[in-house]
Design a protein around this motif. Structure first.
Motif, PDB file in Angstrom:
ATOM      1  N   GLY A 175     -14.264   8.693   6.736  1.00  0.00           N
ATOM      2  CA  GLY A 175     -13.255   8.767   5.691  1.00  0.00           C
ATOM      3  C   GLY A 175     -12.421   7.518   5.497  1.00  0.00           C
ATOM      4  N   PHE A 176     -12.814   6.387   6.084  1.00  0.00           N
ATOM      5  CA  PHE A 176     -12.006   5.177   5.917  1.00  0.00           C
ATOM      6  C   PHE A 176     -11.948   4.752   4.445  1.00  0.00           C
ATOM      7  N   ASP A 177     -13.102   4.685   3.804  1.00  0.00           N
ATOM      8  CA  ASP A 177     -13.126   4.255   2.406  1.00  0.00           C
ATOM      9  C   ASP A 177     -12.376   5.221   1.492  1.00  0.00           C
ATOM     10  N   GLU A 178     -12.281   6.482   1.915  1.00  0.00           N
ATOM     11  CA  GLU A 178     -11.583   7.488   1.115  1.00  0.00           C
ATOM     12  C   GLU A 178     -10.089   7.525   1.406  1.00  0.00           C
ATOM     13  N   GLY A 179      -9.627   6.666   2.311  1.00  0.00           N
ATOM     14  CA  GLY A 179      -8.202   6.568   2.567  1.00  0.00           C
ATOM     15  C   GLY A 179      -7.644   7.547   3.574  1.00  0.00           C
ATOM     16  N   LEU A 180      -8.501   8.116   4.426  1.00  0.00           N
ATOM     17  CA  LEU A 180      -8.006   9.068   5.422  1.00  0.00           C
ATOM     18  C   LEU A 180      -7.315   8.376   6.590  1.00  0.00           C
ATOM     19  N   VAL A 181      -7.632   7.131   6.824  1.00  0.00           N
ATOM     20  CA  VAL A 181      -7.157   6.476   8.042  1.00  0.00           C
ATOM     21  C   VAL A 181      -7.064   4.974   7.819  1.00  0.00           C
ATOM     22  N   SER A 182      -6.186   4.332   8.595  1.00  0.00           N
ATOM     23  CA  SER A 182      -6.039   2.877   8.583  1.00  0.00           C
ATOM     24  C   SER A 182      -6.033   2.369  10.014  1.00  0.00           C
ATOM     25  N   VAL A 183      -6.296   1.081  10.169  1.00  0.00           N
ATOM     26  CA  VAL A 183      -6.194   0.432  11.477  1.00  0.00           C
ATOM     27  C   VAL A 183      -4.839  -0.271  11.527  1.00  0.00           C
ATOM     28  N   GLN A 184      -4.016   0.095  12.509  1.00  0.00           N
ATOM     29  CA  GLN A 184      -2.691  -0.526  12.660  1.00  0.00           C
ATOM     30  C   GLN A 184      -2.218  -0.322  14.089  1.00  0.00           C
ATOM     31  N   ASP A 185      -1.807  -1.398  14.730  1.00  0.00           N
ATOM     32  CA  ASP A 185      -1.357  -1.300  16.113  1.00  0.00           C
ATOM     33  C   ASP A 185      -0.173  -0.347  16.236  1.00  0.00           C
ATOM     34  N   LEU A 186      -0.048   0.272  17.400  1.00  0.00           N
ATOM     35  CA  LEU A 186       1.043   1.210  17.656  1.00  0.00           C
ATOM     36  C   LEU A 186       2.405   0.579  17.388  1.00  0.00           C
ATOM     37  N   SER A 187       2.610  -0.650  17.855  1.00  0.00           N
ATOM     38  CA  SER A 187       3.920  -1.288  17.693  1.00  0.00           C
ATOM     39  C   SER A 187       4.263  -1.470  16.221  1.00  0.00           C
ATOM     40  N   ALA A 188       3.296  -1.833  15.412  1.00  0.00           N
ATOM     41  CA  ALA A 188       3.546  -1.980  13.981  1.00  0.00           C
ATOM     42  C   ALA A 188       3.795  -0.619  13.323  1.00  0.00           C
ATOM     43  N   GLN A 189       3.108   0.418  13.789  1.00  0.00           N
ATOM     44  CA  GLN A 189       3.344   1.753  13.236  1.00  0.00           C
ATOM     45  C   GLN A 189       4.779   2.204  13.478  1.00  0.00           C
ATOM     46  N   GLN A 190       5.368   1.793  14.585  1.00  0.00           N
ATOM     47  CA  GLN A 190       6.694   2.283  14.920  1.00  0.00           C
ATOM     48  C   GLN A 190       7.808   1.614  14.128  1.00  0.00           C
TER      49      GLN A 190
END
Length: 437
Positions: free
Chosen positions: A221-236
């Motif tokens: 589902g990446f192309d469909e926008g279900l998920v992104s890659v982002q480090d934990l620290s940036a997510q916070q």
């Protein structure tokens, strides 16, 4: 898992050696060299292998340099940079990548011929056979390729954590995912990963942790926008800002768009402006938001955040994210060449830019509003010293506390060091603008 399958093994090693020669001996950017070189490889497995080799070498180049010095009376110099880089390529395949030894050695020897060094093929073979037999000499993690001035700053700022920071920065990071909560609950996506044979550990909020990196195309589902890659620290960052529902928010240095997207995923009513000085990088923000189905909910502007007169409409923001340009010393494990190119004069320029951005953006913040100052640096000059100086010159600025989720308490903010909780090195300071009177 890396394999040696697909395409020419010699070509793959030769390309890795050319990239490393450019980065280590000619001061080029790893990102730029990979972008120019990888299209020559048609098989995604070969491209992944080149990237893995280059990152492995650049996280610990001194280790391979010391190995050659120990084993050779006259190691290749920087003038023989391509051969020197190829030897690093061979050693990194054996340790730490632990590729199948026969294929790694044979392909690297063949790459010496492909690069125009047929007379050194026997030398390459002999050195790699010795590495197979004896292993590489151990290297104290404090013997680092970080420049001496930067190691001095690091030791001054973090004397008790100095060795741990250098050791963590030499290790590959986990792959952190951020589930798009507007599309699917985190546990439902984790189950989707399990069905695809991908094990993920639950993190805080929308975060999932994969121990081994993989191409995004392999993520369901990446192309469909279900998920992104982002480090934990940036997510916070989004958690630390915590804007009120429906708030008017500015992401002042928005590219590549992960923080803007996360804020929009958290609140369907959010009114977001994403700003970046680089129009090309802003297009990456647009691409990110479009993939996630969020592009219609944000206003994108290519402008210098330090010059509000050129872009601000005069309506104050309720909340601002300033993820400021910095030395990137907290993400060396992800950008291992950054310390090779960093100069002491760069730091002074960055500190000056950060101060200008803070001062300019503060004028666009509503009374009672919140500004989150963040960097992916671990240097106190860019972080707590920067915030203290801002507080001294800004009468209506107040620090609001952040809890232990964000790292070490620095009184005016929190600092996570590289590898702690599996995240990158990151600083957070939450600043409130006091109402007049």
């Amino acid at each position: 898992m890396l394999t040696t399958a697909g395409g020419s093994g010699a070509q793959t090693r030769a390309i890795a050696a050319r990239v490393l020669d450019a980065v280590l001996h000619r001061g080029r950017s790893l990102k730029a060299e990979l972008a120019a070189s990888l299209p020559a490889l048609r098989d995604p497995r070969d491209r992944a292998l080149v990237e893995a080799i280059c990152f492995a070498v650049l996280r610990q180049p001194l280790r391979y340099e010391r190995t050659l010095e120990a084993w050779m009376p006259r190691p290749p110099s920087a003038r023989d940079g391509e051969l020197r880089a190829l030897l690093y390529v061979g050693l990194a395949q054996l340790d730490p990548l632990r590729l199948p030894e026969h294929a790694a050695v044979a392909s690297t020897v063949e790459a010496a011929r492909a690069l125009g060094h047929p007379h050194q093929a026997g030398l390459v073979n002999a050195l790699l056979r010795r590495a197979q037999r004896d292993g590489l000499p151990a290297l104290d993690p404090t013997h680092s390729h970080w420049p001496s001035w930067l190691r001095g700053r690091l030791r001054r700022d973090w004397p008790e954590h100095y060795a741990a920071i250098l050791a963590a920065s030499a290790l590959p990071p986990p792959m952190w995912l951020r589930v798009n909560a507007l599309r699917e609950p985190v546990q439902a996506y984790r189950a989707r990963l399990a069905e695809a044979g991908i094990e993920a550990l639950a993190g805080p909020g929308a975060a999932l942790r994969l121990e081994q990196a993989m191409p995004v195309a392999a993520l369901p589902g990446f192309d469909e926008g279900l998920v992104s890659v982002q480090d934990l620290s940036a997510q916070q960052v989004a958690d630390a800002l915590a804007p009120a529902p429906g708030a008017r928010v500015l992401d002042a240095c928005a590219a590549p768009g992960g923080k803007s997207a996360h804020l929009l995923e958290r609140d369907p009513q959010l009114r977001l402006t994403a700003l970046d000085i680089d129009a090309a990088r802003l297009r990456r923000v647009e691409d990110t938001l479009r993939r996630l189905g969020l592009s219609e909910r944000a206003v994108l502007r290519a402008a210098d955040a330090a010059e509000p007169a050129a872009w601000w409409d005069g309506r104050a923001f309720d909340a601002i994210v300033l993820d400021a340009p910095c030395s990137a010393t907290g993400i060396v494990r992800r950008q291992p060449d950054v310390v090779l190119h960093r100069r002491e004069t760069d730091l002074a320029a960055l500190v000056g830019l950060q101060a200008r951005l803070l001062d300019a953006l503060w004028t666009t913040l509503a009374p009672g509003g919140t500004l989150l100052y963040a960097t992916c640096s671990i240097l106190q000059d860019e972080n707590e010293h920067q915030v203290r100086a801002f507080l001294e010159r800004t009468a209506d600025a107040r620090v609001e506390p952040l809890d232990a989720r964000y790292g070490h308490d620095r009184e005016v903010g929190r600092q996570r060091l590289p590898g702690e909780d599996g995240g990158d090195g990151f600083f957070y300071a939450r600043l409130r603008r006091a109402p007049p009177g």
